[in-house]
Scaffold this motif. Structure first.
Motif, PDB file in Angstrom:
ATOM      1  N   SER A 102      13.580-143.159  25.784  1.00  0.00           N
ATOM      2  CA  SER A 102      12.683-142.068  26.196  1.00  0.00           C
ATOM      3  C   SER A 102      13.185-141.357  27.448  1.00  0.00           C
ATOM      4  O   SER A 102      12.725-140.249  27.754  1.00  0.00           O
ATOM      5  N   SER A 103      14.096-141.985  28.182  1.00  0.00           N
ATOM      6  CA  SER A 103      14.645-141.360  29.394  1.00  0.00           C
ATOM      7  C   SER A 103      15.918-140.586  29.117  1.00  0.00           C
ATOM      8  O   SER A 103      16.424-139.893  30.011  1.00  0.00           O
ATOM      9  N   THR A 104      16.447-140.696  27.906  1.00  0.00           N
ATOM     10  CA  THR A 104      17.688-139.994  27.538  1.00  0.00           C
ATOM     11  C   THR A 104      17.333-138.754  26.742  1.00  0.00           C
ATOM     12  O   THR A 104      16.740-138.853  25.658  1.00  0.00           O
ATOM     13  N   PRO A 105      17.668-137.573  27.214  1.00  0.00           N
ATOM     14  CA  PRO A 105      17.281-136.337  26.506  1.00  0.00           C
ATOM     15  C   PRO A 105      17.783-136.277  25.068  1.00  0.00           C
ATOM     16  O   PRO A 105      17.094-135.773  24.186  1.00  0.00           O
ATOM     17  N   SER A 106      18.968-136.812  24.819  1.00  0.00           N
ATOM     18  CA  SER A 106      19.533-136.708  23.468  1.00  0.00           C
ATOM     19  C   SER A 106      18.792-137.571  22.453  1.00  0.00           C
ATOM     20  O   SER A 106      18.885-137.318  21.251  1.00  0.00           O
ATOM     21  N   THR A 107      18.092-138.578  22.912  1.00  0.00           N
ATOM     22  CA  THR A 107      17.360-139.456  21.990  1.00  0.00           C
ATOM     23  C   THR A 107      15.863-139.179  21.965  1.00  0.00           C
ATOM     24  O   THR A 107      15.139-139.815  21.202  1.00  0.00           O
ATOM     25  N   CYS A 108      15.393-138.256  22.793  1.00  0.00           N
ATOM     26  CA  CYS A 108      13.975-137.865  22.763  1.00  0.00           C
ATOM     27  C   CYS A 108      13.776-136.816  21.684  1.00  0.00           C
ATOM     28  O   CYS A 108      14.443-135.773  21.690  1.00  0.00           O
ATOM     29  N   PHE A 109      12.893-137.066  20.791  1.00  0.00           N
ATOM     30  CA  PHE A 109      12.675-136.161  19.673  1.00  0.00           C
ATOM     31  C   PHE A 109      11.485-135.244  19.909  1.00  0.00           C
ATOM     32  O   PHE A 109      11.532-134.059  19.609  1.00  0.00           O
ATOM     33  N   PHE A 110      10.396-135.786  20.440  1.00  0.00           N
ATOM     34  CA  PHE A 110       9.202-134.998  20.707  1.00  0.00           C
ATOM     35  C   PHE A 110       9.147-134.638  22.188  1.00  0.00           C
ATOM     36  O   PHE A 110       9.640-135.395  23.036  1.00  0.00           O
ATOM     37  N   PRO A 111       8.559-133.511  22.507  1.00  0.00           N
ATOM     38  CA  PRO A 111       8.469-133.114  23.922  1.00  0.00           C
ATOM     39  C   PRO A 111       7.556-134.061  24.686  1.00  0.00           C
ATOM     40  O   PRO A 111       6.641-134.667  24.112  1.00  0.00           O
TER      41      PRO A 111
END
Length: 1313
Positions: free
Chosen positions: A1020-1029
């Motif tokens: 959840s802290s890595t932008p590339s692995t966050c899918f939802f805002p």
């Protein structure tokens, strides 16, 4: 007058003889006995003099005298007192009087007397006929005997014997004399007399003649004699020998006949000139008669040559192939060959088909073709090539030739001349039949490649099939109808027959059809049309229909579908490499859009459009096919065409003077048919979970389901390429909220309920019970099993149960009429399940059987925890069942209350334990439904108050919460939160995989919690692995506490609390904490959901469906309990704060959309058409790929589901929706959650596939016993360990992650990060 006197019988016999003489010509002209019987049966319809025959008049008078009084009496009776019972129609009165008359004793007596009399009369006529025949035969024998004795008075033995044979026995000296007299140098009269005597001799004596060789030579010479009488007499001798002698005799005669023909064609080379062939020419007529006899023997000998040594059969086959191998070099004028005359007589090579049918003869034929007579195959190939090259210049003659050959007959009153083109065409038909039969067998295909004249390279199997397809393109225009093509001799029909036979056999199709050059040949006209170029087809419409039919047969099989979907070998008009599927879909879209400038006449051809859409349908009705065809949005094209056609069919203009003439009835009928074709093709999208979502988005789901219901009631198959009905499709549709709504509105559910009630409570109408039905021995009688499984399929999904029963009130009437039939699921619950009053009991004729049926259905429904919570919250089922158990008690002699053990009490006890005890296979103990042998038939304690006895809850060791020394623990402690980047995640996955495959038991308690928290925090802290805002969640604690839980949610909390207490993970006071956690998640998720107010038409694009706000899941929120949040709560041992923090972080990940169904329900993060569809991504994505992978990896299981009418998608959706509660033990549930979070959301798919693979043997067994649905729903998954299948899941990841994970990510446009 019911009895006949002797003089009556004599008169009746005379009248019958007169009748038969009158119709003698009609009967004698019948081709068979069956046809003659049909003529007599329909004589009244076809003979205008029928009622003038004296025999008919006699019978009419006899019937009137015998039954006249009975008919008058019955007529007066009906008119006097029974008019109300028979209706007002005169026709009904006639039927009633007729029926009663036929049931009367006078009628039966009359028929018996008439039958006995006619049997005597017919037997008398037959005896007289046989006597006449015997007299004629005796006179014929005497005349022959006298003629024979006039030549050999002293040398011939007596021709009469005890067996009355008609042969004269001849000594060797006599046969020697006959042989010498048959010498060609003798006068014709002498040879004729010798043949007469030879025909009277037994064939066995003739074959034992010492001068047999000389006799054969002379007979062969007689065959070629220009005198037709002499040659015909020899043929009669041959025919007599063939019909009455064993094979060791007839083979000699046959080979002699064949050698004679061979000699004729070698010494007399006839050319096929422009004038053609005159069959009345003596020489040609003689050849035709000889080949006719040869062909008749070829077709008849197959029935008995297996009883003789193989060498006899080999001689016959060798001689035949040797004759057909005679070919003359082709010059400017082609020569007449034996195959031309054989083709004229047996145009479709029936003889060869019969020879190839049995393995005994087929082996010899193929061996001889390979070793000696490959030229026969080469000649057939040469003829196909010759026709193809020549028909391009003289294509217009083919239709005339085809029609002439279909009606051709040879004889005095028929045609006498055949042109060279006609003979070449018969040769072509014969060659196609021969080649087509060769290709059907493996050893026949091994004869290829074959070298052919004027071709540098040999002809391969692929070359032959391509050649056949090219011949098909040159055919004349014929209307497309399967029935019309059965016996047609047109080139297209012949080629299609061969191609269809090859497609029906897997090995044939693999060798001949599933080849890129073949597909290229099929799609060449389509590519030209798509490129804007005109096609070189005589009649494009019929040719394209044949192309589509062949492609559909290819797409039906897995191997063929793979070829069409993935082989990028075709070159489009733009020069790019494309798949055959791409070409077919683009062409179908162009036809629907009427965008074919190269051939505008095809744009209005419904037959061509329907044929190519059907090819697409054969691909998109499978998961892998839809995966490839999905981007083309074909469902939208078909839906748009359907809407346009539907508007035309519904538009019935009011007649107005001067207005244009409305469409003719034929045009309206064709429009309705085309509309049904489009609906049928749209409906087949529902064969897969993702396809069902696409169908729902078209707005035609209700019309498609109504169409399906109409076909389902007629018990029709899905298509001509499908072996099964609509059972699987009904189950697929019923698994979703919009699908079950459409089924309800179509009347399907009502029909099922009525059928169930009829089987359970209604007897057969209008049939007196002569043999009472046997008492059912099974809880669900075999007669009701199919209907029971249909109800199980309909109600397996919690979404279906919620749509049908949410906020529905039980009628609970004070009185039920015996004629009142249930028509809905609510009525089934009221009448068969919730039987809580005497009125309901008395309304059932078969109370115990019907109530058992209802309890079994309830048991299956309650396996879905969300369905259980709804039923319990609305109808208090547990209280009802407990009260029934209390009412089923007696007071023993000791003063204790004891339960009466019967079928219903055992069912209720099982159901109560299932509803009130939660756990996997090692955590709860379900009592059996059957009694045991011995002194204590049912040792399981019954109860009438909750909680259930402790024996039903198995003792589970307490989960260790302390951190253990392990490599994984050390890895977690060695890294800081700020250092947990993508590389850290890769190391974490490797450590997790290693621990799971070696020491999975340590992944429990705090170790697992710390691991999940670390992983979720990292992802959840890595932008590339966050899918939802990110969603900010700040809410006052007191505000959340004021929020109330629904009855369903509160019951869910109670279930979780009981489970947590049995696992020793929760305390007694954890109920409030779990309730608080659920309130927080609702507070967090509610703003992210589309409310009914947001689903307004202005949000929808034009021509989109109307919003599905009638679905309760969209109007009232998520239908069910949040099982994932409850699982996390148990993982955290009741720590609500820690659980909430994990869930808030987890909500940013793609995995949350699939592990946490409430998180994505009607979410604003989904496209509007998906959010308002009522179909969860868990069903349309995860379950879709489970079916796709299951078909590829575990095909036996996939087939078992299909044969059972059940779907893997429906079962997996239930497992995943409730996090495998009640199916796996707690430790495996934890490993499932951890595996999907750490390894990726696609592991959810791989785990379901591995579970079904684990259950393979059980699934196959229960598919045979026809209770697969019940087994999968009611039984836990025993013996399954996530750690044991992790290697298998990793292998699936390597093969499918690129497809599965990408599609999971496509459920929503990704936010900018």
């Amino acid at each position: 007058m019911s009895q006949f006197r002797v003089e009556d019988e004599a008169e009746l016999q005379t009248l019958l003889r007169q009748l038969l003489r009158s119709v003698k010509e009609r009967i004698s002209g019948a081709p068979s006995v069956e046809c003659a019987e049909e003529i007599l049966l329909h004589l009244e319809e076809t003979d205008k003099n029928f009622h003038n025959y004296e025999f008919v008049k006699y019978l009419r008078q006899y019937v009137e005298c015998t039954l006249g009084a009975v008919i008058e009496g019955e007529t007066e009776s009906c008119a006097r007192g029974d008019a109300h019972a028979i209706g007002s129609a005169q026709e009904t009165l006639v039927h009633v009087v007729t029926r009663r008359t036929r049931e009367s004793a006078q009628y039966k007596q009359m028929m018996q007397a008439l039958k006995q009399t006619m049997m005597v009369i017919v037997e008398s006529l037959l005896n007289k006929f046989e006597e006449d025949q015997l007299k004629k035969e005796e006179m014929h024998r005497k005349s022959q005997h006298e003629q024979f004795c006039s030549h050999y008075t002293d040398n011939c033995s007596d021709s009469d014997s005890s067996f009355n044979q008609s042969y004269a026995f001849i000594r060797q000296e006599q046969l020697q004399a006959i042989s010498e007299e048959l010498d060609p140098s003798r006068p014709k009269e002498v040879r004729w007399e010798a043949l007469q005597l030879l025909c009277c001799a037994p064939p066995s004596d003739v074959l034992s003649c010492e001068s047999l060789g000389c006799l054969h030579r002379n007979l062969s010479a007689a065959l070629t004699d220009p005198d037709p009488d002499l040659s015909d007499k020899v043929l009669r001798f041959f025919a007599k020998t063939f019909s009455s002698s064993p094979l060791n005799v007839t083979r000699e005669m046959y080979t002699g006949l064949v050698k004679s023909l061979e000699s004729e064609f070698l010494h007399h080379k006839l050319s096929l000139d422009v004038k053609g062939l005159d069959v009345n020419r003596p020489y040609i007529s003689r050849l035709l008669k000889q080949i006719r006899l040869m062909n008749d023997f070829q077709k008849e000998v197959t029935t008995y040559w297996i009883r003789h040594p193989e060498k006899y059969m080999e001689e016959i086959i060798d001689g035949t192939l040797g004759l057909l191998s005679l070919h003359h070099e082709h010059g400017s004028v082609r020569s007449l060959e034996p195959v031309h005359l054989l083709s004229l007589l047996d145009i479709q090579a029936t003889w060869f088909k019969k020879w190839m049918h049995g393995y005994y003869s087929r082996t010899v034929v193929l061996r001889l073709l390979e070793r000696k007579y490959k030229s026969v195959i080469a000649s057939a190939l040469q003829q196909c090539i010759y026709y193809y090259e020549s028909c391009q210049t003289s294509r217009e003659d083919t239709l005339e030739i085809t029609q002439a050959m279909e009606n051709q007959q040879i004889g005095p009153a028929q045609r006498s001349r055949y042109s060279a083109r006609e003979l070449e065409y018969t040769h072509l038909v014969h060659s196609l039949s021969l080649l087509g039969r060769l290709l059907m067998y493996t050893n026949g295909r091994k004869l290829f490649p074959v070298k052919v004249r004027k071709r540098r390279d040999p002809v391969t199997l692929t070359d032959l099939v391509v050649l056949l397809i090219n011949i098909m393109y040159q055919h004349p225009n014929t209307l497309y109808a399967e029935s019309a093509h059965t016996d047609s001799l047109s080139p297209a029909a012949l080629v299609m027959e061969v191609v269809q036979q090859l497609c029906e056999r897997t090995s044939c199709a693999v060798d001949c059809i599933y080849q890129i050059p073949v597909v290229e040949a099929l799609l060449r006209p389509v590519l030209s049309l798509l490129g804007g170029k005109p096609v070189k087809l005589n009649f494009p419409e019929s040719s394209l229909i044949h192309i589509a039919d062949t492609l559909a047969r290819i797409a039906t099989t897995e191997r063929g579908s793979t070829l069409l979907l993935y082989e990028r070998k075709l070159v489009s008009a733009q020069g790019e490499r494309v798949t055959p599927a791409h070409v077919v879909v683009r062409f179908a879209q162009a036809l629907l859009a009427k965008d074919l400038p190269a051939c505008p006449q095809l744009e209005d051809s419904a037959a061509v459009k329907g044929a190519f859409i059907f090819v697409c349908r054969q691909m998109y009705h499978t998961a892998e096919g839809l995966q490839v065809l999905g981007p083309y949005c074909l469902h939208e094209c078909i839906a748009q065409a359907w809407r346009k056609t539907s508007s035309l069919s519904e538009r019935v203009p009011t007649p107005v003077p001067g207005a244009p003439v409305p469409s003719s009835p034929q045009e309206l009928q064709s429009t309705v048919v085309w509309e049904e074709v489009l609906l049928d093709n749209l409906l087949n999208f529902a064969a897969t979970p993702k396809g069902l979502l696409l169908l729902q988005q078209t707005g035609a789901i209700h019309e498609c389901v109504a169409y399906m219901f109409s076909r389902f009631t007629q018990k029709l198959q899905v298509s001509r390429c499908e072996k099964f009905g609509y059972g699987v499709m009904v189950t697929q549709v019923a698994a979703t909220a919009p699908g079950i709504t459409a089924l309800r509105s179509s009347g399907f559910i009502q029909a099922v309920v009525v059928d169930v009630w009829s089987l359970l409570e209604c007897g057969r109408e209008d049939v007196r019970v002569v043999h009472p039905k046997s008492t059912p021995m099974d809880p669900i009688d075999r007669s009701c099993l199919k209907s029971f499984l249909t109800l199980v399929n309909l109600l397996s999904s919690a979404h279906a149960v919620w749509e049908l029963l949410f906020r529905q009130v039980l009628p609970n009437k004070a009185e039920y009429s015996l004629r009142e039939m249930p028509t809905s699921i609510m009525d089934v619950l009221d009448r068969l399940v919730v039987i809580n009053s005497d009125a309901k009991i008395h309304s059932l004729f078969n109370y115990e059987q019907s109530h058992t049926f209802g309890l079994r259905l309830l048991s299956v429904m309650c396996c879905s925890l969300d369905s259980l919570l709804l039923l319990e919250s609305q109808y208090k089922l547990s209280d009802m069942l407990l009260q029934c158990q209390m009412d089923n008690t007696i007071e023993s002699s000791s003063g204790n209350t004891e339960f009466i053990i019967d079928g219903l009490s055992v069912e209720r006890n099982h159901l109560l334990v299932r509803m009130n005890v939660t756990g996997g296979p090692s955590e709860r103990n379900l009592p059996p439904r059957a009694l045991q042998k011995g002194d204590d038939p049912y040792p399981w304690p019954m109860f009438s108050t909750c909680p259930p006895p402790s024996c039903y809850v198995l003792d589970v060791p307490k989960t260790r919460r302390t951190k253990q020394d392990s490599e994984l623990c050390a890895f977690l402690m060695s890294s800081k939160a700020s250092e947990r980047d993508e590389s850290w995640m890769e190391h974490c996955r490797r450590h997790f995989y290693k621990v799971m495959t070696s020491k999975s038991s340590i992944l429990t308690g705090n170790v697992l919690v710390d691991l999940l928290e670390a992983v979720v925090q990292s992802l959840s802290s890595t932008p590339s692995t966050c899918f939802f805002p990110p969603a900010e969640y700040k809410v006052a604690e007191h505000h959340v506490k004021t929020r109330s839980l629904t009855c369903v949610e509160q019951l869910g909390v109670n279930v979780c609390l009981r489970y947590g207490l049995s696992l020793k993970l929760l305390k007694e006071d954890s109920e409030q904490d779990l309730g608080l956690l659920l309130k927080h998640t609702q507070e967090f998720l509610t703003p992210q959901r589309l409310t009914p107010q947001r689903l307004t038409p202005q949000h929808l694009t034009p021509q989109r469906i109307t919003p599905q706000t009638d679905l309760c899941s969209l109007r009232w929120g998520y239908p069910g309990h949040d099982w994932f949040s409850s699982t996390v709560f148990l993982l955290m041992c009741g720590d609500a704060g820690r659980s909430l923090n994990l869930l808030l972080r987890f909500s940013r990940l793609l995995t949350s959309a699939f592990l946490w169904p409430p998180r994505i329900h009607a979410s604003v993060h989904l496209p509007l058409e998906i959010a308002q569809s009522g179909i969860s991504p868990l069903h349309s994505c995860t379950a879709h790929y489970v079916e796709m992978l299951l078909k590829a990896e575990v095909p036996l299981v996939f087939s078992a589901f299909k044969m059972s009418g059940f779907t893997p998608a429906q079962m997996c959706t239930q497992w995943l929706g409730q996090c495998f509660w009640n199916y796996l033990d707690w430790s495996e549930i934890c490993h499932y959650v951890a595996t999907c979070i750490i390894m990726g959301p696609d592991y959810q798919v791989y785990m379901c596939v591995s579970v079904l693979k684990h259950l393979q043997q059980d699934i196959l067994q229960h598919a045979q016993t026809q209770d697969l649905q019940v087994f999968l729903k009611e039984e836990p998954i025993r013996g399954y360990r996530v750690s044991e299948y992790l290697d298998y899941m990793e292998a699936l990841e390597h093969g499918y992650r690129g497809v599965v994970l990408m599609d999971m990510e496509n459920i929503s446009p990704r936010p900018d990060t």
